[in-house]
Motif scaffolding. Structure first.
Motif, mmCIF file in Angstrom:
data_model
loop_
_atom_site.group_PDB
_atom_site.id
_atom_site.type_symbol
_atom_site.label_atom_id
_atom_site.label_comp_id
_atom_site.label_asym_id
_atom_site.label_seq_id
_atom_site.Cartn_x
_atom_site.Cartn_y
_atom_site.Cartn_z
ATOM 1 N N VAL A 144 0.837 -1.203 0.000
ATOM 2 C CA VAL A 144 0.000 0.000 0.000
ATOM 3 C C VAL A 144 0.872 1.254 0.000
ATOM 4 C CG1 VAL A 144 -1.653 1.335 1.363
ATOM 5 C CG2 VAL A 144 -1.959 -1.133 1.094
ATOM 6 N N ILE A 145 1.960 1.227 0.763
ATOM 7 C CA ILE A 145 2.856 2.384 0.805
ATOM 8 C C ILE A 145 3.565 2.546 -0.530
ATOM 9 C CG2 ILE A 145 4.796 3.462 1.986
ATOM 10 C CD1 ILE A 145 4.070 1.961 4.495
ATOM 11 N N ASP A 146 4.017 1.435 -1.121
ATOM 12 C CA ASP A 146 4.686 1.512 -2.428
ATOM 13 C C ASP A 146 3.767 2.130 -3.473
ATOM 14 O OD1 ASP A 146 7.139 0.267 -1.634
ATOM 15 O OD2 ASP A 146 6.108 -1.661 -1.673
ATOM 16 N N GLU A 147 2.523 1.684 -3.505
ATOM 17 C CA GLU A 147 1.572 2.198 -4.493
ATOM 18 C C GLU A 147 1.317 3.682 -4.278
ATOM 19 O OE1 GLU A 147 -1.789 -0.288 -3.903
ATOM 20 O OE2 GLU A 147 -0.769 -2.098 -4.635
ATOM 21 N N TYR A 148 1.226 4.078 -3.024
ATOM 22 C CA TYR A 148 0.973 5.486 -2.721
ATOM 23 C C TYR A 148 2.144 6.349 -3.170
ATOM 24 C CZ TYR A 148 -0.213 9.712 -0.139
ATOM 25 O OH TYR A 148 -0.501 11.018 0.188
ATOM 26 N N VAL A 149 3.363 5.925 -2.854
ATOM 27 C CA VAL A 149 4.542 6.711 -3.215
ATOM 28 C C VAL A 149 4.675 6.808 -4.734
ATOM 29 C CG1 VAL A 149 7.070 6.759 -3.140
ATOM 30 C CG2 VAL A 149 5.763 6.249 -1.062
ATOM 31 N N GLU A 150 4.430 5.712 -5.430
ATOM 32 C CA GLU A 150 4.498 5.743 -6.892
ATOM 33 C C GLU A 150 3.472 6.723 -7.463
ATOM 34 O OE1 GLU A 150 3.984 1.671 -7.964
ATOM 35 O OE2 GLU A 150 5.915 1.066 -7.108
ATOM 36 N N SER A 151 2.272 6.737 -6.879
ATOM 37 C CA SER A 151 1.248 7.676 -7.325
ATOM 38 C C SER A 151 1.656 9.116 -7.040
ATOM 39 C CB SER A 151 -0.080 7.351 -6.636
ATOM 40 O OG SER A 151 -1.071 8.293 -6.967
ATOM 41 N N LEU A 152 2.278 9.340 -5.893
ATOM 42 C CA LEU A 152 2.713 10.688 -5.529
ATOM 43 C C LEU A 152 3.822 11.168 -6.465
ATOM 44 C CD1 LEU A 152 2.165 12.950 -3.539
ATOM 45 C CD2 LEU A 152 3.731 11.856 -1.917
ATOM 46 N N VAL A 153 4.718 10.266 -6.841
ATOM 47 C CA VAL A 153 5.761 10.618 -7.811
ATOM 48 C C VAL A 153 5.128 11.058 -9.129
ATOM 49 C CG1 VAL A 153 7.592 9.655 -9.262
ATOM 50 C CG2 VAL A 153 7.600 9.229 -6.797
ATOM 51 N N MET A 154 4.111 10.325 -9.579
ATOM 52 C CA MET A 154 3.424 10.703 -10.812
ATOM 53 C C MET A 154 2.757 12.069 -10.668
ATOM 54 S SD MET A 154 4.092 8.390 -12.956
ATOM 55 C CE MET A 154 2.940 8.807 -14.253
#
Length: 385
Positions: free
Chosen positions: A36-46
């Motif tokens: 869940v944290i990985d997905e969130y960080v990837e979305s924030l990078v985008m």
């Protein structure tokens, strides 16, 4: 009509090792290795890259990674975020880049790495240097861990801030004063001192409702804030905002942007964006408009924000606000014009109540005004409801 460029960027990291009993922020306790944290960080990078392509990051003067607990997500994810920032904007030394951290997830290795990646200010959520008080709050660190985190931060960072909390049930006056003195002795450059607020639907709120915890006492909190002001003034700090103290040159530029009405961009879950021009100010959270102010309301809000700060509002700012509030219609606003002299009369009334003082061409809040902030700020916002 266009909108003013964003001057500040806030990135929300909504994850913690545990949720404290008083917290009502948009955060969740998630296992550190959760996808869940990985997905969130990837979305924030985008989101960061998209904002850059849309030209929203070109005028930024401050960046703030808050939460939650940014340090909790670990260095690999923080590196992704900070690298994306450095590739998407001018993350130069003159840009203040703050990261929040909690003692249990900050160590020397992280300090060195985030410093190398462009962070130049650390804000550490200490709350108290008393183990018993930390236990009441449900914090994940102890007093020695807090001391170790501050010392680790100072290996690279000159600009280190700590948060302390007052008015905690079970916290003695001496315990709070000793925490303030300990922060000073550790050599931090900035302190934020907050009275405990009981928010609805939190575990602390439920405990009070069940009679298991005493409600915070307003008089005790006021005395604690006065104690902090006295200790910190003697130690060479100046109180530049109602809850903020700094050594000269170490005031938070990011928070000052909020208090001076600068436009800011918020990225991440529940982060707020404030967009404005001369006629309109909007705050948007998760795609929903949560605040929409016309020019008169903007002027009143700017006066309120100014009176959060020690420097207060200049005569020029008050005169400009009076011209807007007392003498003009705004946009599609069809309300009757305010009675002449509303703004000057409001400040005269604040002075008569001991909440403000006029000196050196400025209206400034008094200590009483800060302690009675709801009354001070409310009277100014009521200038343009």
């Amino acid at each position: 009509m266009g909108y003013d460029p964003y001057k500040a960027l806030y990135l929300h990291i909504p994850f913690c090792v545990r949720r404290c009993g008083y917290c009502d922020f948009a955060t969740s306790a998630v296992e550190r290795d959760s996808p869940v944290i990985d997905e969130y960080v990837e979305s924030l990078v985008m989101d960061i890259r998209r904002a850059s392509k849309e030209g929203k990051l070109g005028a930024l003067e401050t960046v703030y990674l808050g939460g939650g607990t940014p340090s909790y997500i670990g260095m690999r994810r923080l590196s992704m975020l900070l690298y994306a920032l450095s590739m998407s904007m001018h993350l130069e030394p003159e840009v203040e880049c703050t990261m929040e951290a909690n003692p249990e997830s900050l160590d020397g290795n992280m300090v060195r790495d985030i410093w190398a990646l462009g962070v130049n200010r650390l804000s550490i959520g200490v709350q108290s240097f008393d183990d018993e008080v930390l236990s009441i709050l449900g914090r994940a660190h102890d007093a020695e861990g807090a001391r170790a985190a501050v010392r680790a931060a100072q290996e690279r960072f000159e600009n280190v801030s700590v948060d302390l909390m007052a008015g905690i049930p079970g916290q003695s006056a001496e315990s709070f004063a000793e925490s303030v003195r300990e922060a000073v002795s550790l050599g931090v450059a900035h302190l934020s001192v907050y009275p405990l607020t009981i928010e609805p639907h939190t575990p602390f709120d439920a405990a009070i409702m069940r009679g298991e915890m005493a409600e915070p006492d307003d008089d005790v909190e006021a005395e604690a804030m006065e104690t902090a002001a006295r200790i910190l003034d003697d130690a060479g700090f100046h109180r530049y905002e109602v809850a903020s103290y700094a050594k000269p040159g170490f005031e938070s530029r990011h928070n000052t942007a909020y208090w001076t009405g600068a436009p800011y961009l918020g990225l991440g879950r529940s982060a707020v964006t404030m967009t404005q021009n001369e006629m309109r100010r909007m705050r948007v959270q998760d795609g929903r408009v949560v605040d929409d102010l016309n020019a008169r309301q903007m002027a009143a809000e700017d006066l309120m924000l100014a009176m959060r700060m020690a420097r207060g509002a200049s005569d020029e700012q008050v005169a400009k606000a009076a011209a807007i509030i007392d003498g003009q219609r705004s946009g599609d606003d069809r309300a009757p014009l305010s009675a002449e002299g509303t703004v000057p009369a409001a400040f005269d009334e604040l002075a008569s109540l001991g909440l403000a003082v006029h000196e050196g061409g400025r209206w400034r809040p008094t200590d009483t005004g800060w302690l009675c902030g709801n009354e001070l700020y409310g009277r100014l916002l009521d200038l343009a409801p």
